[in-house]
Design an enzyme around this catalytic site. Sequence first.
Site, mmCIF file in Angstrom:
data_model
loop_
_atom_site.group_PDB
_atom_site.id
_atom_site.type_symbol
_atom_site.label_atom_id
_atom_site.label_comp_id
_atom_site.label_asym_id
_atom_site.label_seq_id
_atom_site.Cartn_x
_atom_site.Cartn_y
_atom_site.Cartn_z
ATOM 1 N N PRO A 11 -21.270 3.636 40.313
ATOM 2 C CA PRO A 11 -21.754 2.400 40.472
ATOM 3 C C PRO A 11 -23.459 3.024 39.480
ATOM 4 C CG PRO A 11 -21.669 2.772 42.495
ATOM 5 C CD PRO A 11 -21.090 3.721 41.827
ATOM 6 N N ASN A 12 -23.445 2.498 38.459
ATOM 7 C CA ASN A 12 -24.624 2.283 37.765
ATOM 8 C C ASN A 12 -25.114 4.082 36.985
ATOM 9 O OD1 ASN A 12 -26.459 0.038 38.762
ATOM 10 N ND2 ASN A 12 -26.046 0.955 40.720
ATOM 11 N N ARG A 19 -32.663 4.450 32.281
ATOM 12 C CA ARG A 19 -34.049 3.735 33.285
ATOM 13 C C ARG A 19 -34.693 4.862 34.235
ATOM 14 N NH1 ARG A 19 -34.277 -0.725 31.274
ATOM 15 N NH2 ARG A 19 -34.226 -2.976 32.193
ATOM 16 N N TYR A 24 -33.832 10.763 36.816
ATOM 17 C CA TYR A 24 -31.978 11.056 35.568
ATOM 18 C C TYR A 24 -32.515 11.917 34.816
ATOM 19 C CZ TYR A 24 -30.851 8.161 39.668
ATOM 20 O OH TYR A 24 -30.898 8.594 41.255
ATOM 21 N N ASN A 73 -18.786 12.270 40.015
ATOM 22 C CA ASN A 73 -20.106 12.175 39.965
ATOM 23 C C ASN A 73 -20.544 10.694 40.881
ATOM 24 O OD1 ASN A 73 -22.873 10.907 40.518
ATOM 25 N ND2 ASN A 73 -24.008 11.375 38.603
ATOM 26 N N ALA A 76 -23.762 6.157 44.379
ATOM 27 C CA ALA A 76 -24.035 5.183 46.012
ATOM 28 C C ALA A 76 -22.819 5.619 46.671
ATOM 29 C CB ALA A 76 -24.669 4.243 45.474
ATOM 30 N N GLU A 97 -18.387 18.005 43.248
ATOM 31 C CA GLU A 97 -18.833 16.940 43.314
ATOM 32 C C GLU A 97 -20.540 17.458 42.944
ATOM 33 O OE1 GLU A 97 -19.746 15.639 47.670
ATOM 34 O OE2 GLU A 97 -21.367 14.145 46.996
ATOM 35 N N HIS A 99 -24.168 15.646 41.287
ATOM 36 C CA HIS A 99 -25.596 14.752 41.488
ATOM 37 C C HIS A 99 -26.475 14.923 40.228
ATOM 38 C CE1 HIS A 99 -23.455 12.444 44.568
ATOM 39 N NE2 HIS A 99 -23.256 13.528 45.467
ATOM 40 N N ARG A 106 -34.356 13.755 47.900
ATOM 41 C CA ARG A 106 -34.686 12.573 47.832
ATOM 42 C C ARG A 106 -34.854 11.153 48.891
ATOM 43 N NH1 ARG A 106 -31.443 9.772 43.282
ATOM 44 N NH2 ARG A 106 -33.244 8.255 43.533
#
Length: 144
Positions: A11-12, A19, A24, A73, A76, A97, A99, A106
């Site tokens: 998601p996103n 943004r 990112y 990835n 969330a 995996e 990120h 974070r």
Amino acid sequence: MSKPIYVLNGPNLNRLGTREPQIYGSTTLAEIETMCRATAGGREIVFRQSNREYELIDWIHEAIDQGEAIVINPAAYSFTSIAILDALKMFPGPIVELHISNIHRREPHYHKSYVSLAATAVIAGLGPQGYVVAVKAAIDLASR
Ligand SMILES: O=C(O)[C@]1(O)C[C@H](CCCOc2ccccc2)[C@@H](O)[C@H](O)C1
């Protein structure tokens, strides 16, 4: 004939480049897809993104039947989805995996990924270039 490498995005991530470039970067997901295909050395890449948990699970099931490796990835969903973890545990091949950010540096809610319990390897903090490293690693792991 080798089977495809599935690169799945949660998601996103469709908003990458629009943004929070300080976290990112400014590379869009479409540009990342191009980077992955350029890295694949002629191997087929299935590159998808969804904001829907069930869709990611359906694509993991597709990879179980048709794929050689998964780069994921989960965004969330990494930190919330037992359902995605359960699906990944059925996958017989290597799982990387990925990120973009270093999730361990974070906020605490980003520190424990369920997906890592099924991952062969985890890459975090390399920025968008991490996808290139992850595809290369997946190809190498699949050839072992
Ligand atoms: O660093 C990563 O790749 C993440 O998986 C990205 C996720 C966020 C997905 C992208 O969210 C965006 C938000 C604003 C603009 C562009 C993307 C975040 O929830 C994870 O903790 C780490």
